[in-house]
Write an enzyme that holds these catalytic residues in place. Structure first.
Site, PDB file in Angstrom:
ATOM      1  N   CYS A   2       0.838  -1.198   0.000  1.00 55.74           N
ATOM      2  CA  CYS A   2       0.000   0.000   0.000  1.00 55.74           C
ATOM      3  C   CYS A   2       0.874   1.248   0.000  1.00 55.74           C
ATOM      4  CB  CYS A   2      -0.891   0.006   1.237  1.00 55.74           C
ATOM      5  SG  CYS A   2      -1.953  -1.454   1.389  1.00 55.74           S
ATOM      6  N   ILE A  54      -5.452  -8.902   2.333  1.00 56.75           N
ATOM      7  CA  ILE A  54      -6.239  -9.552   3.381  1.00 56.75           C
ATOM      8  C   ILE A  54      -7.531  -8.775   3.565  1.00 56.75           C
ATOM      9  CG2 ILE A  54      -6.288 -10.284   5.801  1.00 56.75           C
ATOM     10  CD1 ILE A  54      -4.230 -11.772   4.123  1.00 56.75           C
ATOM     11  N   ASN A  75       0.989   0.336   5.824  1.00 57.67           N
ATOM     12  CA  ASN A  75       1.444  -0.389   4.644  1.00 57.67           C
ATOM     13  C   ASN A  75       2.147  -1.638   5.145  1.00 57.67           C
ATOM     14  OD1 ASN A  75       2.587  -1.288   2.204  1.00 57.67           O
ATOM     15  ND2 ASN A  75       4.374   0.026   2.470  1.00 57.67           N
ATOM     16  N   GLU A  77       1.975  -6.200   6.138  1.00 52.21           N
ATOM     17  CA  GLU A  77       1.257  -7.415   6.489  1.00 52.21           C
ATOM     18  C   GLU A  77       1.675  -7.844   7.894  1.00 52.21           C
ATOM     19  OE1 GLU A  77      -0.988  -8.705   4.545  1.00 52.21           O
ATOM     20  OE2 GLU A  77      -0.570  -7.596   2.709  1.00 52.21           O
ATOM     21  N   LEU A 231       8.416 -15.997  -7.302  1.00 48.12           N
ATOM     22  CA  LEU A 231       9.402 -15.631  -8.306  1.00 48.12           C
ATOM     23  C   LEU A 231      10.452 -16.727  -8.342  1.00 48.12           C
ATOM     24  CD1 LEU A 231       9.885 -11.807  -7.596  1.00 48.12           C
ATOM     25  CD2 LEU A 231       8.145 -12.972  -8.974  1.00 48.12           C
ATOM     26  N   SER A 341       9.368 -13.989  -2.649  1.00 52.48           N
ATOM     27  CA  SER A 341      10.654 -13.809  -3.296  1.00 52.48           C
ATOM     28  C   SER A 341      11.796 -14.212  -2.361  1.00 52.48           C
ATOM     29  CB  SER A 341      10.789 -12.347  -3.735  1.00 52.48           C
ATOM     30  OG  SER A 341      11.911 -12.149  -4.546  1.00 52.48           O
ATOM     31  N   GLY A 342      13.022 -14.254  -2.898  1.00 52.15           N
ATOM     32  CA  GLY A 342      14.154 -14.808  -2.166  1.00 52.15           C
ATOM     33  C   GLY A 342      15.216 -13.834  -1.712  1.00 52.15           C
TER      34      GLY A 342
END
Length: 583
Positions: A2, A54, A75, A77, A231, A341-342
């Site tokens: 966000c 969510i 912004n 989670e 990814l 992602s990693g």
């Protein structure tokens, strides 16, 4: 991700000010195309651009406590929100949003609640009872955040530079793991893990403990009410993330909503061997694999947009951000809103090639600490903003707080690279997932040698960038570079070209100060350059600058500046999740 924007304590509470805040908030619309919200209380404004992951139906922001005396725009989670709700059972929640716990936690615990949050976040909380406010950023700085000050005494908060650079007298990056309180009028660090002091840990390496910690970090990030994927570049880090996700997806709420077959994404130049590697891993894991191609010209055409969105002139970051920026657009077009992602593995485990030259375990550990502390200026900034440019969220399990605590408590002797013992870079991570009975990955993927991407992604990509820059930057311009750009003076035409674009978008001195600089070899910190005397004459972020490490390293006798362009730029790719480039 966000977009949040707040103007706090300004001297103007007129309609014109409200319109200006709305205008600035719209500059962040790309981060959250699902909803726009604005709350005003006297001379304080909280604006929000929402990307709904969510509770898309009812989680619009700003969020409030029961009597609306506490307002918050967030912004991020919060992965442990359900556990926190149980602790707040006597509170009434207005939405099912994971971020709804923040205002109620503040009611219960005051400013000290931030460390209770397990997740990635940036938020502004306004307590209307006394007009005080609190601003906080997550531990490592996965979410981007900036703070500025106006001449009228106002404090400005924005997810991106473009939300405040035109209106603040001074602004800077909001430090990760910190809290800003209007009551104290300054910052304090809320994130204080043992590794932050850089003291040398001594916990024996236990592969099963490390494995469980990372599996937990990945599975908690499967919390989603929208379509998602991973990814996948075919390198170690992204392949492990994909493998764990595929293994544990079936029993999740996300699988019930969107199906148990995982989607994976990769982008690369046509014919790249790494596209083949990513396909091999996807076939092994049984994912629905999406392969996107781009051309060198596509990348060059996107450079100005990349610099505008990523908000940096760092050469390595721009080179790496461009394919991720292009890939994110393709992914979002498929209706996907979140990817795993990693990023972060190389910093935690010493995966960069220059770590081969670490003089001892103490210095090895201290360098990993320095790298993690700087992530918000490089890989986190790239991953957050390249995806957010298209309304896509990136989650990074390697930077999970609990996992970092486990990984950084390991005696660094176990992380040291020892060729004579068969221990290559990131050996402790590879060994943790080397399961003969239930293999996570094929052996040759699990033990694939570390290669870098961001500095040398192949002849055609980097040579194309250099040639393009050379057409726009003359030798005379380079001669006078130190007068035009005295801070972080560009030393190559490519760097000069990026700097010109950046300063056109962000001309303020505060803006140029947000971008890091300094000596580096093979993505090292300036301190690590001291590990090898030969590196001082080969300062370059490429893996080949790590003389005596990479099989195709530069000759020690020849300065990097004298190398033919195609020799310098034929540097293998690092494990950059989802990106495969021909070299």
């Amino acid at each position: 991700m966000c977009g949040i924007l707040a103007v706090l304590g300004c001297s103007d509470d007129s309609q014109a000010k409200r319109v200006r805040v709305l205008e600035l908030s719209r500059r962040l619309k790309h981060r959250g195309p699902d909803w726009s919200g604005l709350y005003q209380h006297g001379d304080c404004y909280l604006a929000h651009q929402r990307l709904a992951i969510i509770d898309p139906a009812s989680g619009d922001q700003p969020l409030f406590n029961e009597d609306k005396s506490i307002v918050v725009t967030v912004n991020g989670e919060i992965y442990n929100h359900e556990e926190l709700r149980k602790k707040l059972a006597h509170h009434k929640f207005r939405t099912g949003s994971d971020c709804d716990v923040i205002s109620h936690l503040y009611e219960e615990y005051g400013e000290d609640f931030v460390d209770m949050l397990d997740g990635i976040f940036s938020f502004v909380l306004l307590d209307t009872r006394d007009n005080s406010f609190v601003v906080a950023r997550d531990a490592i700085g996965v979410t981007s955040l900036y703070i500025g000050w106006g001449l009228d005494g106002s404090v400005w908060i924005s997810s991106e530079l473009k939300g405040l650079n035109d209106d603040c007298e001074h602004f800077e990056s909001f430090p990760p793991g910190h809290l800003y309180s209007s009551k104290s009028g300054g910052f304090r660090r809320w994130y204080n893990p043992p590794w932050f002091s850089e003291a040398i840990p001594s916990v024996p390496y236990d592969p099963l403990v490390l494995r469980r910690a990372f599996e937990n970090a990945v599975t908690k990030r499967l919390m989603t009410d929208v379509p998602f994927g991973v990814l996948l570049s075919g390198g170690l880090d992204s392949s492990l993330v994909a493998s764990i996700t595929a293994r544990y997806l079936a029993g999740t709420k996300a699988a019930k909503q969107w199906g148990a077959q995982l989607h994976s994404f990769c982008v690369g130049l046509e014919g790249s061997p790494d596209l083949k590697a990513a396909r091999e891993v996807a076939d092994y894991l049984g994912t629905v694999h999406h392969e996107f191609h781009f051309t060198v010209q596509d990348g060059i055409d996107a450079i100005e947009d990349v610099i505008y969105h990523i908000e940096t002139y760092d050469v390595t970051t721009i080179r790496a951000s461009t394919p991720m920026f292009l890939m994110s657009r393709k992914i979002k077009s498929l209706g996907v809103k979140m990817v795993i992602s990693g990023e972060g593995s190389d910093e935690i485990f010493g995966g960069y090639l220059y770590f081969h030259k670490a003089p001892d375990k103490d210095e090895f550990h201290r360098e990993t600490c320095r790298k993690i502390k700087a992530l918000h200026q490089y890989d986190c900034l790239r991953a957050n903003k390249a995806t957010s440019a298209w309304g896509l969220e990136a989650r990074v399990p390697f930077l999970d707080k609990e996992f970092i605590n486990v990984a950084m408590s390991i005696d660094p002797e176990a992380k040291m690279i020892k060729k004579d013992e068969g221990r290559i870079e990131k050996w402790v991570l590879r060994r943790a997932f080397d399961d003969e009975e239930h293999p996570y990955l094929p052996k040759h993927i699990l033990y694939r040698q570390k290669e870098q991407f961001s500095d040398g992604v192949g002849y055609s990509w980097i040579d194309g960038l250099k040639a393009h820059a050379a057409r726009h930057v003359t030798d005379k311009m380079m001669f006078n570079a130190s007068f035009i750009f005295p801070h972080n003076t560009p030393t190559t035409k490519e760097a000069y070209y990026y700097r010109m674009i950046f300063e056109r978008f962000f001309p303020q001195n505060s803006a140029r100060l947000t971008v890091p600089g300094g000596a580096s070899v093979a993505c090292s910190t300036a301190k690590a350059v001291e590990w090898d005397a030969a590196w001082k004459n080969n300062l370059d972020p490429s893996g080949r600058a790590a003389l005596g490490v990479h099989l195709s390293a530069y000759d020690a006798e020849t300065p990097l500046s004298n190398k033919p362009s195609k020799v310098i730029d034929s540097i293998p790719r690092m494990d950059f999740p989802g990106v495969a480039i021909q070299s």
